[in-house]
Design a protein around this motif. Structure first.
Motif, PDB file in Angstrom:
ATOM      1  N   LYS A  21       7.753  -7.103   7.595  1.00  0.00           N
ATOM      2  CA  LYS A  21       6.341  -7.505   7.708  1.00  0.00           C
ATOM      3  C   LYS A  21       5.973  -8.690   6.489  1.00  0.00           C
ATOM      4  O   LYS A  21       5.452  -9.497   6.756  1.00  0.00           O
ATOM      5  CB  LYS A  21       5.078  -6.441   7.189  1.00  0.00           C
ATOM      6  CG  LYS A  21       4.927  -5.421   8.584  1.00  0.00           C
ATOM      7  CD  LYS A  21       4.174  -4.294   8.357  1.00  0.00           C
ATOM      8  CE  LYS A  21       3.782  -3.381   9.418  1.00  0.00           C
ATOM      9  NZ  LYS A  21       3.324  -2.144   9.362  1.00  0.00           N
ATOM     10  N   PHE A  40       0.809  -1.238   0.014  1.00  0.00           N
ATOM     11  CA  PHE A  40       0.045  -0.215  -0.007  1.00  0.00           C
ATOM     12  C   PHE A  40       0.978   1.298  -0.041  1.00  0.00           C
ATOM     13  O   PHE A  40       1.884   1.278   0.846  1.00  0.00           O
ATOM     14  CB  PHE A  40      -0.999  -0.092   1.041  1.00  0.00           C
ATOM     15  CG  PHE A  40      -2.067   0.551   1.064  1.00  0.00           C
ATOM     16  CD1 PHE A  40      -3.204   0.031   0.433  1.00  0.00           C
ATOM     17  CD2 PHE A  40      -2.337   1.857   1.285  1.00  0.00           C
ATOM     18  CE1 PHE A  40      -4.467   0.494   0.101  1.00  0.00           C
ATOM     19  CE2 PHE A  40      -3.656   2.602   1.304  1.00  0.00           C
ATOM     20  CZ  PHE A  40      -4.557   1.576   0.514  1.00  0.00           C
ATOM     21  N   ILE A  86       4.812 -12.517   7.417  1.00  0.00           N
ATOM     22  CA  ILE A  86       3.943 -13.102   6.763  1.00  0.00           C
ATOM     23  C   ILE A  86       4.178 -14.360   6.129  1.00  0.00           C
ATOM     24  O   ILE A  86       3.497 -15.456   6.310  1.00  0.00           O
ATOM     25  CB  ILE A  86       3.214 -12.209   5.391  1.00  0.00           C
ATOM     26  CG1 ILE A  86       2.604 -11.031   5.978  1.00  0.00           C
ATOM     27  CG2 ILE A  86       2.365 -12.957   4.659  1.00  0.00           C
ATOM     28  CD1 ILE A  86       2.340  -9.896   4.991  1.00  0.00           C
ATOM     29  N   GLU A 121      -1.750   6.602   3.884  1.00  0.00           N
ATOM     30  CA  GLU A 121      -1.535   6.763   5.310  1.00  0.00           C
ATOM     31  C   GLU A 121      -1.361   8.176   5.412  1.00  0.00           C
ATOM     32  O   GLU A 121      -1.981   8.549   6.546  1.00  0.00           O
ATOM     33  CB  GLU A 121      -0.012   6.059   5.815  1.00  0.00           C
ATOM     34  CG  GLU A 121      -0.266   4.622   6.193  1.00  0.00           C
ATOM     35  CD  GLU A 121      -0.562   4.441   7.481  1.00  0.00           C
ATOM     36  OE1 GLU A 121       0.101   4.595   8.551  1.00  0.00           O
ATOM     37  OE2 GLU A 121      -1.860   4.263   7.755  1.00  0.00           O
ATOM     38  N   MET A 165      -7.898  -4.079  -3.377  1.00  0.00           N
ATOM     39  CA  MET A 165      -7.353  -4.680  -2.110  1.00  0.00           C
ATOM     40  C   MET A 165      -7.982  -5.796  -1.733  1.00  0.00           C
ATOM     41  O   MET A 165      -7.319  -6.900  -0.925  1.00  0.00           O
ATOM     42  CB  MET A 165      -7.306  -3.795  -0.871  1.00  0.00           C
ATOM     43  CG  MET A 165      -6.139  -3.311  -0.429  1.00  0.00           C
ATOM     44  SD  MET A 165      -6.094  -1.655   0.709  1.00  0.00           S
ATOM     45  CE  MET A 165      -7.342  -2.464   1.943  1.00  0.00           C
ATOM     46  N   ASP A 166      -9.283  -5.745  -2.029  1.00  0.00           N
ATOM     47  CA  ASP A 166     -10.268  -6.905  -1.446  1.00  0.00           C
ATOM     48  C   ASP A 166      -9.828  -8.327  -2.073  1.00  0.00           C
ATOM     49  O   ASP A 166     -10.412  -9.347  -1.417  1.00  0.00           O
ATOM     50  CB  ASP A 166     -11.490  -6.584  -1.949  1.00  0.00           C
ATOM     51  CG  ASP A 166     -12.335  -5.698  -0.868  1.00  0.00           C
ATOM     52  OD1 ASP A 166     -11.705  -5.303   0.091  1.00  0.00           O
ATOM     53  OD2 ASP A 166     -13.454  -5.163  -1.069  1.00  0.00           O
ATOM     54  N   ALA A 167      -9.128  -8.551  -2.958  1.00  0.00           N
ATOM     55  CA  ALA A 167      -8.707  -9.850  -3.481  1.00  0.00           C
ATOM     56  C   ALA A 167      -7.280 -10.258  -2.899  1.00  0.00           C
ATOM     57  O   ALA A 167      -6.895 -11.255  -3.081  1.00  0.00           O
ATOM     58  CB  ALA A 167      -8.247  -9.578  -5.108  1.00  0.00           C
ATOM     59  N   TYR A 168      -6.855  -9.614  -1.907  1.00  0.00           N
ATOM     60  CA  TYR A 168      -5.660  -9.825  -1.569  1.00  0.00           C
ATOM     61  C   TYR A 168      -5.888 -10.560   0.112  1.00  0.00           C
ATOM     62  O   TYR A 168      -6.849 -10.200   0.694  1.00  0.00           O
ATOM     63  CB  TYR A 168      -4.830  -8.376  -1.183  1.00  0.00           C
ATOM     64  CG  TYR A 168      -4.303  -8.212  -2.417  1.00  0.00           C
ATOM     65  CD1 TYR A 168      -2.899  -8.431  -2.940  1.00  0.00           C
ATOM     66  CD2 TYR A 168      -4.886  -7.618  -3.542  1.00  0.00           C
ATOM     67  CE1 TYR A 168      -2.396  -8.263  -4.290  1.00  0.00           C
ATOM     68  CE2 TYR A 168      -4.473  -7.335  -4.754  1.00  0.00           C
ATOM     69  CZ  TYR A 168      -3.387  -7.704  -4.972  1.00  0.00           C
ATOM     70  OH  TYR A 168      -3.036  -7.167  -6.579  1.00  0.00           O
ATOM     71  N   ASP A 169      -4.870 -11.156   0.441  1.00  0.00           N
ATOM     72  CA  ASP A 169      -5.081 -11.744   1.924  1.00  0.00           C
ATOM     73  C   ASP A 169      -4.241 -10.658   2.975  1.00  0.00           C
ATOM     74  O   ASP A 169      -4.578 -10.740   4.110  1.00  0.00           O
ATOM     75  CB  ASP A 169      -4.008 -13.040   1.845  1.00  0.00           C
ATOM     76  CG  ASP A 169      -4.459 -13.932   1.012  1.00  0.00           C
ATOM     77  OD1 ASP A 169      -5.818 -14.494   1.076  1.00  0.00           O
ATOM     78  OD2 ASP A 169      -3.902 -14.401   0.064  1.00  0.00           O
ATOM     79  N   TYR A 170      -3.282  -9.992   2.630  1.00  0.00           N
ATOM     80  CA  TYR A 170      -2.568  -9.242   3.461  1.00  0.00           C
ATOM     81  C   TYR A 170      -2.362  -7.933   2.899  1.00  0.00           C
ATOM     82  O   TYR A 170      -2.194  -7.557   1.587  1.00  0.00           O
ATOM     83  CB  TYR A 170      -1.183  -9.838   3.771  1.00  0.00           C
ATOM     84  CG  TYR A 170      -1.353 -10.783   4.568  1.00  0.00           C
ATOM     85  CD1 TYR A 170      -1.158 -10.993   6.091  1.00  0.00           C
ATOM     86  CD2 TYR A 170      -1.149 -11.995   3.978  1.00  0.00           C
ATOM     87  CE1 TYR A 170      -1.323 -12.008   6.786  1.00  0.00           C
ATOM     88  CE2 TYR A 170      -0.987 -13.232   4.796  1.00  0.00           C
ATOM     89  CZ  TYR A 170      -1.380 -13.275   5.910  1.00  0.00           C
ATOM     90  OH  TYR A 170      -1.364 -14.509   6.639  1.00  0.00           O
ATOM     91  N   VAL A 171      -2.222  -6.703   3.755  1.00  0.00           N
ATOM     92  CA  VAL A 171      -1.904  -5.318   3.253  1.00  0.00           C
ATOM     93  C   VAL A 171      -0.829  -4.864   3.989  1.00  0.00           C
ATOM     94  O   VAL A 171      -0.948  -4.915   5.290  1.00  0.00           O
ATOM     95  CB  VAL A 171      -3.231  -4.589   3.231  1.00  0.00           C
ATOM     96  CG1 VAL A 171      -2.768  -2.958   2.777  1.00  0.00           C
ATOM     97  CG2 VAL A 171      -4.340  -5.174   2.431  1.00  0.00           C
ATOM     98  N   VAL A 172       0.098  -4.597   3.351  1.00  0.00           N
ATOM     99  CA  VAL A 172       1.449  -3.894   4.047  1.00  0.00           C
ATOM    100  C   VAL A 172       1.725  -2.403   3.425  1.00  0.00           C
ATOM    101  O   VAL A 172       1.857  -2.046   2.292  1.00  0.00           O
ATOM    102  CB  VAL A 172       2.933  -4.986   3.653  1.00  0.00           C
ATOM    103  CG1 VAL A 172       3.963  -4.158   4.270  1.00  0.00           C
ATOM    104  CG2 VAL A 172       2.712  -6.217   4.363  1.00  0.00           C
ATOM    105  N   VAL A 173       1.731  -1.493   4.459  1.00  0.00           N
ATOM    106  CA  VAL A 173       1.976  -0.283   3.968  1.00  0.00           C
ATOM    107  C   VAL A 173       3.305   0.074   3.937  1.00  0.00           C
ATOM    108  O   VAL A 173       4.144  -0.436   4.887  1.00  0.00           O
ATOM    109  CB  VAL A 173       1.166   0.671   5.135  1.00  0.00           C
ATOM    110  CG1 VAL A 173       1.578   2.234   4.639  1.00  0.00           C
ATOM    111  CG2 VAL A 173      -0.064   0.432   5.343  1.00  0.00           C
ATOM    112  N   ILE A 224      -8.669   0.761  -2.965  1.00  0.00           N
ATOM    113  CA  ILE A 224      -9.083  -0.208  -1.812  1.00  0.00           C
ATOM    114  C   ILE A 224      -9.952  -1.310  -2.363  1.00  0.00           C
ATOM    115  O   ILE A 224      -9.725  -2.477  -2.112  1.00  0.00           O
ATOM    116  CB  ILE A 224      -9.788   0.595  -0.768  1.00  0.00           C
ATOM    117  CG1 ILE A 224      -8.811   1.644  -0.012  1.00  0.00           C
ATOM    118  CG2 ILE A 224     -10.764  -0.159  -0.165  1.00  0.00           C
ATOM    119  CD1 ILE A 224      -9.389   2.192   0.831  1.00  0.00           C
TER     120      ILE A 224
END
Lengths: 206, 206
Positions: B178, B124, B182, B129, B160-168, B157
């Motif tokens: 991070k 991300f 994972i 942020e 993003m919904d298709a993903y398992d994790y979000v890393v900024v 965003i």
């Protein structure tokens, strides 16, 4: 101001697996985790402090909390109650702090029932790892012994099914690193993060 | 002998987010990850090696692979095809090695469709942020500007919904840590580990 909610992490596993050792080693690191403080009916001892070592309550108060479902889990031990107060856990999480609870398997299953949104980590005895190696390499042990060990292992494995993660405690340092990784990665889970971003955006775009 | 299968990790995110930088920093560490090698129809260049930089194939061969669904994703770029060969990924995973794929969002969504058991990490941009902080603190920017930025953020965003994790990706070192967490924690997931233990036990107890 956004407040990221904390996560409840529950470390559990069969007796003798080394839960306390892993927990101690974990808390020597800078994890930001808050150790869950238990409630008890046993008298306060010299040097102990209310809200630091335990929350001390009368038997009547404790039983009232049981009836009102104010405990995430509880057990009786040598005539006294011990339990995890729901309010304390929820307030700590609301304040954005992760709560870490180290507990035996029966207690963890109670917590799971009362607080399914927790993250449940099963600490696995290294003996199954060894056992695994023993089974897969050419066996020098009798078939019966292997079979008995496998039956015991199977009972442990059934309990594992209620957990989110399994960490083999073959080496404390490695086990601690894995628990730390679980804590970090859970905070990156899309379900958690996306909701927060979306909420801010929707509030603003509304 | 038990062979723990590898996991396919897909790092993706919007253009300019710093995927390549994070991937490079990650591969400087001892992660055991195998970087996914792409297939291309562009000619091999001096210094490049088949199977190291790319797998080099003719256009006819590549199009045959597309028709046979032998690619996890592909795209055309300046007259040449680029893609991720399914066989290479699956063979590496079968050998117990994790595969790491860094790719733009459209490619990642193709991989997700063809290989849903992969672990999808969305990198991300730190701007959201910042944007977040800007929104939540008392705004000095015009309402319209905030609104436009939020609309762009919302489109990201949705992906993003298709993903398992979000890393900024606010700080490379933190983002890399991070991603590493994972990778480690995914190997501790009960669904993965329990199946292996149970399989061994059932094979033996049968």
């Amino acid at each position: 101001m956004i407040e990221e909610k904390g996560i409840l992490f529950v470390l559990s596993g069969p007796s003798g697996v080394g839960k306390g050792t892993v927990r101690k080693a974990l808390f020597e690191k800078d994890t930001g985790l808050k150790y869950s403080i238990s409630m008890t009916t046993r008298p306060i001892r010299t040097g102990e402090r209310e809200g630091t070592d335990y929350f001390y309550r009368s038997k009547e108060e404790f039983e009232k909390m049981i009836l009102n479902n104010n405990l995430l889990e509880y057990a009786e031990y040598v005539g006294n109650y011990y339990g995890t107060p729901r309010d304390y856990v929820e307030e700590t999480l609301e304040a954005g702090k992760d709560v870490f609870l180290e507990i035996e398997v029966q207690g963890a299953l109670q917590v799971k029932k009362n607080f399914p949104e927790g993250v449940f980590i099963f600490l696995f005895p290294p003996s199954l790892e060894e056992l695994k190696n023993r089974i897969v390499s050419r066996g020098t042990e009798t078939e019966d012994l292997v079979r008995n060990r496998l039956m015991a292992a199977r009972e442990e494995i059934e309990m594992m099914d209620a957990y989110d993660y399994v960490v083999v405690n073959d080496k404390i340092e490695t086990a601690v690193q894995k628990v730390q990784s679980i804590v970090r990665s859970e905070h990156c889970k899309r379900e958690r993060v996306a909701v927060q971003y979306k909420k801010i955006l929707e509030d603003d775009l509304a």
